[in-house]
Scaffold this motif. Structure first.
Motif, PDB file in Angstrom:
ATOM      1  N   SER A  96     -10.314   7.451   0.637  1.00  8.55           N
ATOM      2  CA  SER A  96      -9.889   8.513   1.544  1.00  8.55           C
ATOM      3  C   SER A  96     -10.156   8.087   2.978  1.00  8.55           C
ATOM      4  O   SER A  96     -11.145   7.409   3.265  1.00  8.55           O
ATOM      5  N   VAL A  97      -9.255   8.486   3.870  1.00 13.22           N
ATOM      6  CA  VAL A  97      -9.464   8.300   5.308  1.00 13.22           C
ATOM      7  C   VAL A  97      -9.608   9.684   5.907  1.00 13.22           C
ATOM      8  O   VAL A  97      -8.687  10.500   5.841  1.00 13.22           O
ATOM      9  N   THR A 142      -1.080   4.531  -9.081  1.00  8.30           N
ATOM     10  CA  THR A 142       0.127   3.798 -10.086  1.00  8.30           C
ATOM     11  C   THR A 142      -1.084   3.950  -9.056  1.00  8.30           C
ATOM     12  O   THR A 142      -0.233   4.394  -8.875  1.00  8.30           O
ATOM     13  N   PRO A 143      -2.050   3.723  -6.370  1.00  8.11           N
ATOM     14  CA  PRO A 143      -1.621   4.710  -6.804  1.00  8.11           C
ATOM     15  C   PRO A 143      -1.266   4.429  -6.922  1.00  8.11           C
ATOM     16  O   PRO A 143      -2.534   5.460  -5.648  1.00  8.11           O
ATOM     17  N   PHE A 167       0.842  -1.195   0.000  1.00  9.89           N
ATOM     18  CA  PHE A 167       0.000   0.000   0.000  1.00  9.89           C
ATOM     19  C   PHE A 167       0.871   1.238   0.000  1.00  9.89           C
ATOM     20  O   PHE A 167       2.067   1.198   0.287  1.00  9.89           O
ATOM     21  N   GLU A 168       0.243   2.363  -0.345  1.00  9.91           N
ATOM     22  CA  GLU A 168       0.899   3.658  -0.290  1.00  9.91           C
ATOM     23  C   GLU A 168      -0.120   4.706   0.098  1.00  9.91           C
ATOM     24  O   GLU A 168      -1.329   4.449   0.115  1.00  9.91           O
ATOM     25  N   ARG A 186      -5.353   9.663   1.328  1.00 10.34           N
ATOM     26  CA  ARG A 186      -5.902   8.464   0.711  1.00 10.34           C
ATOM     27  C   ARG A 186      -4.938   7.291   0.864  1.00 10.34           C
ATOM     28  O   ARG A 186      -3.711   7.466   0.936  1.00 10.34           O
ATOM     29  N   LEU A 187      -5.524   6.090   0.919  1.00 13.68           N
ATOM     30  CA  LEU A 187      -4.774   4.837   0.906  1.00 13.68           C
ATOM     31  C   LEU A 187      -5.043   4.136  -0.418  1.00 13.68           C
ATOM     32  O   LEU A 187      -6.193   3.995  -0.829  1.00 13.68           O
ATOM     33  N   PHE A 188      -3.993   3.717  -1.066  1.00 15.23           N
ATOM     34  CA  PHE A 188      -4.085   2.846  -2.236  1.00 15.23           C
ATOM     35  C   PHE A 188      -3.454   1.519  -1.846  1.00 15.23           C
ATOM     36  O   PHE A 188      -2.341   1.497  -1.308  1.00 15.23           O
TER      37      PHE A 188
END
Length: 420
Positions: free
Chosen positions: A144-145, A419-420, A68-69, A82-84
């Motif tokens: 989104s967090v 990417t994210p 994750f990023e 945000r978390l991807f």
């Protein structure tokens, strides 16, 4: 799922809490971070490896392999975190099928909670279910967090699900089913070079129920000068072409030739909405920010051009903390992105789990039982920098982080270019 074990969920919660502190998001954000990660990482947040789940491992293992990023959407004085991430199976090695099944369960839970509308996702799900050994990653998700909880969920489908040779066909069929077949025709006419390089291998859908929820897919920027990129964007309008040049100017050192820089290639993401099914509604340009501005001071100088001073001060805390923790005082942001038509002055910055953890341990004493990371090299700059072709890298086994995956999405090794 517990977030107290030294797994991916613990790393994500710690990272979000750190971001909430340095960005001034308030006390409610801290509690929301924990609950949001419980939901988003349910079933696999205990893991510390994408290869196996043998009950061992350390926090450092989890950071090093995090799938994750984070991204920071910066607009005026507002920040949206945000978390991807790539969902993983509860046990066993990561696989496209395992990520698909776990992602489906997470989406179903978001729907049950009233946070997602999945009609459009179901309309195209059969196209993207992994059924080729060349499938890259199965499914990725983003959200989104916020202090209020999870918002703006998005699903990223794998355009290589049926193999590299059917990627274009898969994207075109999906757009047609979703009422944007006209946009696909428009793009083949106006962006034939981009349609020949559909990398990174993502087909993304907003699933938040918005009346203008987006459909997105990604292409590699092969252009080597601003003039070439402006010419490519001209059919979308002069404003889009000018915005792309503006983003290049804001993120690269004066007098440099960023598009001719060897390494990770930028990505151009085409976006469709219900506003107009006959052509794209917008495009987003992703630039490899830490390639153009590798050092802390360079990054700060570039961000000064784009950000409100008060917001720059908040983001600058992360930049400074990261510089204190890593060799070379590196820029923590591997991508900078902006919408070219409807984005206004908003800028999105992408940073890896390793970068945020390094910054966090530089500022906050380690939790009991957790050893701070040793001084690390620049995260997210590590993947190889040669361009990645569909045949070569895009069989993405995702042995890199989600951040790498997002980069590739951009076109090289960065998922490697995105990417994210």
């Amino acid at each position: 799922m517990t977030t107290e074990r030294p797994g991916y969920a613990r790393v994500a919660v710690d990272g979000l809490r750190y971001l909430g502190e340095v960005l001034g998001l308030g006390e409610r954000f801290e509690a929301a971070a924990e609950e949001s990660v419980r939901t988003l990482f349910d079933g696999w947040g205990h893991r510390v490896s994408r290869d196996t789940d043998d009950g061992g491992g350390t926090p450092q293992d989890a950071v090093a392999t995090a799938p994750f990023e984070y991204s920071l959407v910066l607009d005026g004085d507002r920040v949206d975190v945000r978390l991807f991430f790539r969902p993983l199976p509860e046990r066993g090695p990561a696989s496209a099928t395992g990520s698909w099944e776990r992602g489906r369960r997470t989406l179903a839970e978001l729907e049950r909670l009233g946070l997602a509308r999945l009609e459009r996702a179901r309309e195209v799900a059969d196209l993207f279910r992994p059924h080729s050994e060349r499938a890259a990653f199965g499914m990725c998700l983003a959200a989104s967090v916020r202090a209020s909880g999870i918002a703006r969920p998005k699903v990223y489908f794998d355009t290589l699900a049926a193999g590299t040779e059917r990627s274009r066909e898969t994207v075109g069929t999906a757009l047609d089913r979703l009422g944007s077949g006209g946009a696909w025709t428009w793009l083949q006419r106006h962006d034939p070079r981009g349609m020949a390089h559909l990398m990174p291998a993502f087909f993304a859908l907003d699933v938040d129920g918005s009346p203008h929820a987006r459909i997105k897919f990604y292409t590699t920027v092969a252009e080597r000068s601003p003039a070439e990129l402006e010419a490519r964007l001209a059919p979308l309008g002069r404003a889009a072409a000018a915005a792309a040049t503006g983003l290049l100017t804001d993120t690269a050192p004066q007098g440099s030739k960023p598009l001719d820089t060897p390494g990770v290639r930028p990505t151009l993401c085409w976006s469709m909405t219900s506003r107009d099914g006959a052509r794209p509604d917008d495009a987003t340009l992703y630039l490899p920010f830490n390639l153009y501005a590798p050092q802390q001071q360079e990054a700060h100088d570039r961000l000064r051009r784009s950000l409100d001073p008060a917001l720059l001060a908040r983001v600058g805390r992360l930049v400074s903390d990261h510089a204190d923790a890593v060799e070379g005082r590196a820029n923590p942001f591997h991508w900078a992105a902006a919408k070219l038509v409807h984005g206004g002055r908003a800028l999105t910055l992408y940073t890896s789990a390793a970068a945020v953890e390094a910054a966090r341990t530089a500022r906050i004493p380690a939790r009991a039982g957790c050893t701070p990371l040793a001084r690390a090299g620049p995260p997210s700059a590590a993947p190889s920098q040669e361009p990645v072709t569909a045949e070569k890298g895009r069989s993405l086994t995702l042995e890199r982080t989600a951040s790498d995956l997002l980069k590739s999405k951009v076109g090289t090794t960065g998922f490697e270019p995105a990417t994210p």
